[in-house]
Structure formats: C-alpha cells, structure tokens
Write a protein that holds these residues in place. Structure first.
Motif, short mmCIF file in Angstrom:
data_model
loop_
_atom_site.label_atom_id
_atom_site.label_comp_id
_atom_site.label_asym_id
_atom_site.label_seq_id
_atom_site.Cartn_x
_atom_site.Cartn_y
_atom_site.Cartn_z
N MET A 40 0.83 -1.21 0.00
CA MET A 40 0.00 0.00 0.00
C MET A 40 0.86 1.26 0.00
O MET A 40 0.35 2.35 -0.18
N LEU A 41 2.16 1.14 0.23
CA LEU A 41 3.05 2.29 0.27
C LEU A 41 3.56 2.67 -1.12
O LEU A 41 4.64 3.23 -1.25
N ASP A 42 2.78 2.39 -2.13
CA ASP A 42 3.11 2.76 -3.49
C ASP A 42 3.08 4.29 -3.61
O ASP A 42 2.13 4.93 -3.15
N PRO A 43 4.11 4.91 -4.20
CA PRO A 43 4.15 6.38 -4.27
C PRO A 43 2.96 6.98 -5.02
O PRO A 43 2.49 8.07 -4.66
N THR A 44 2.45 6.30 -6.02
CA THR A 44 1.30 6.84 -6.77
C THR A 44 0.06 6.87 -5.88
O THR A 44 -0.67 7.88 -5.86
N ILE A 45 -0.18 5.80 -5.14
CA ILE A 45 -1.34 5.74 -4.25
C ILE A 45 -1.20 6.81 -3.16
O ILE A 45 -2.17 7.50 -2.82
N LEU A 46 0.01 6.96 -2.61
CA LEU A 46 0.22 7.96 -1.56
C LEU A 46 0.04 9.37 -2.10
O LEU A 46 -0.50 10.24 -1.40
N THR A 47 0.45 9.63 -3.34
CA THR A 47 0.29 10.97 -3.93
C THR A 47 -1.18 11.29 -4.14
O THR A 47 -1.64 12.39 -3.81
N ILE A 48 -1.93 10.33 -4.68
CA ILE A 48 -3.36 10.55 -4.91
C ILE A 48 -4.07 10.79 -3.58
O ILE A 48 -4.89 11.71 -3.44
N GLY A 88 -10.42 4.77 -9.36
CA GLY A 88 -9.22 4.79 -10.22
C GLY A 88 -8.00 4.29 -9.48
O GLY A 88 -7.21 3.50 -10.02
N ALA A 89 -7.81 4.73 -8.23
CA ALA A 89 -6.68 4.26 -7.44
C ALA A 89 -6.81 2.78 -7.11
O ALA A 89 -5.82 2.04 -7.11
N LEU A 90 -8.02 2.33 -6.84
CA LEU A 90 -8.25 0.91 -6.56
C LEU A 90 -7.94 0.06 -7.79
O LEU A 90 -7.28 -0.99 -7.69
N PHE A 91 -8.37 0.51 -8.95
CA PHE A 91 -8.07 -0.20 -10.20
C PHE A 91 -6.56 -0.22 -10.46
O PHE A 91 -5.99 -1.25 -10.82
N TYR A 92 -5.90 0.93 -10.26
CA TYR A 92 -4.45 1.01 -10.47
C TYR A 92 -3.73 0.08 -9.50
O TYR A 92 -2.78 -0.59 -9.89
N PHE A 93 -4.17 0.04 -8.25
CA PHE A 93 -3.51 -0.80 -7.25
C PHE A 93 -3.58 -2.27 -7.65
O PHE A 93 -2.58 -2.98 -7.62
#
Length: 99
Positions: A40-48, A88-93
């Motif tokens: 869950m510590l993906d930089p994209t998820i954290l940025t969003i 969108g973040a859930l799909f990306y994850f």
C-alpha cells in the motif's frame, strides 16, 4: 542397484537407530497470505491520497474563514472527484499489484 539391508523382526524393534535411513528433502514453503500491507506504500497511491486529503483540508479552512460560496463549489467538484479517484486508485492498485 541399491544395497538391501536385512533386519530380523526382533532386532528391528529392540535396536535404537542412531542414524536415519531417510535423507532429508528440501521443503518448499508457500505463504497463504498473498497480500502484503507494505504494498500500500506505493508512491502513486500515496500521492493521490495526499492530494485528496489536501483538498479536504483546504475546504475545511475555507469553511472556517467564512467563504461559503467557494466551499460550496469545492463540495460540488469533490462529490464527483472523490469516487472517481477512489475507484481509479483501486483499479491502479490491483492492476500493478503482483500476486
């Protein structure tokens, strides 16, 4: 050919075996938990998440300052952006998560 060892029944049960006749095999261990919370510590998820949290904080600050018209505009925009961002973040994850 393998060398065969002969034991009598009496010697087999009364003799204490110091060495095992079976060789240990390497064991493959598999995890039953395919999900790691560290993913869950993906930089994209954290940025969003940071952007959405920042907009929510700005909205609360504007509400305290009494700029209700601007807060109303923010709430109308966020009513659309929050669900789209979440899905969108859930799909990306799940699209980038390695199972």
């Amino acid at each position: 050919m393998r060398k065969t060892k002969w034991f009598t029944f009496r010697n087999f049960f009364h003799r204490s075996s110091l060495t095992s006749s079976m060789k240990p095999r390497p064991v493959n261990a598999y995890s039953f938990v395919p999900f790691s919370p560290v993913a869950m510590l993906d930089p994209t998820i954290l940025t969003i998440g940071g952007v959405v949290l920042g907009i929510a904080i700005i909205e609360r600050i504007l509400e305290r300052w009494g700029v209700i018209d601007l807060v109303d505009q923010f709430s109308k925009v966020m009513r659309f952006i929050l669900p789209v961002t979440f899905y969108g973040a859930l799909f990306y994850f799940f699209a980038t998560f390695m199972f």
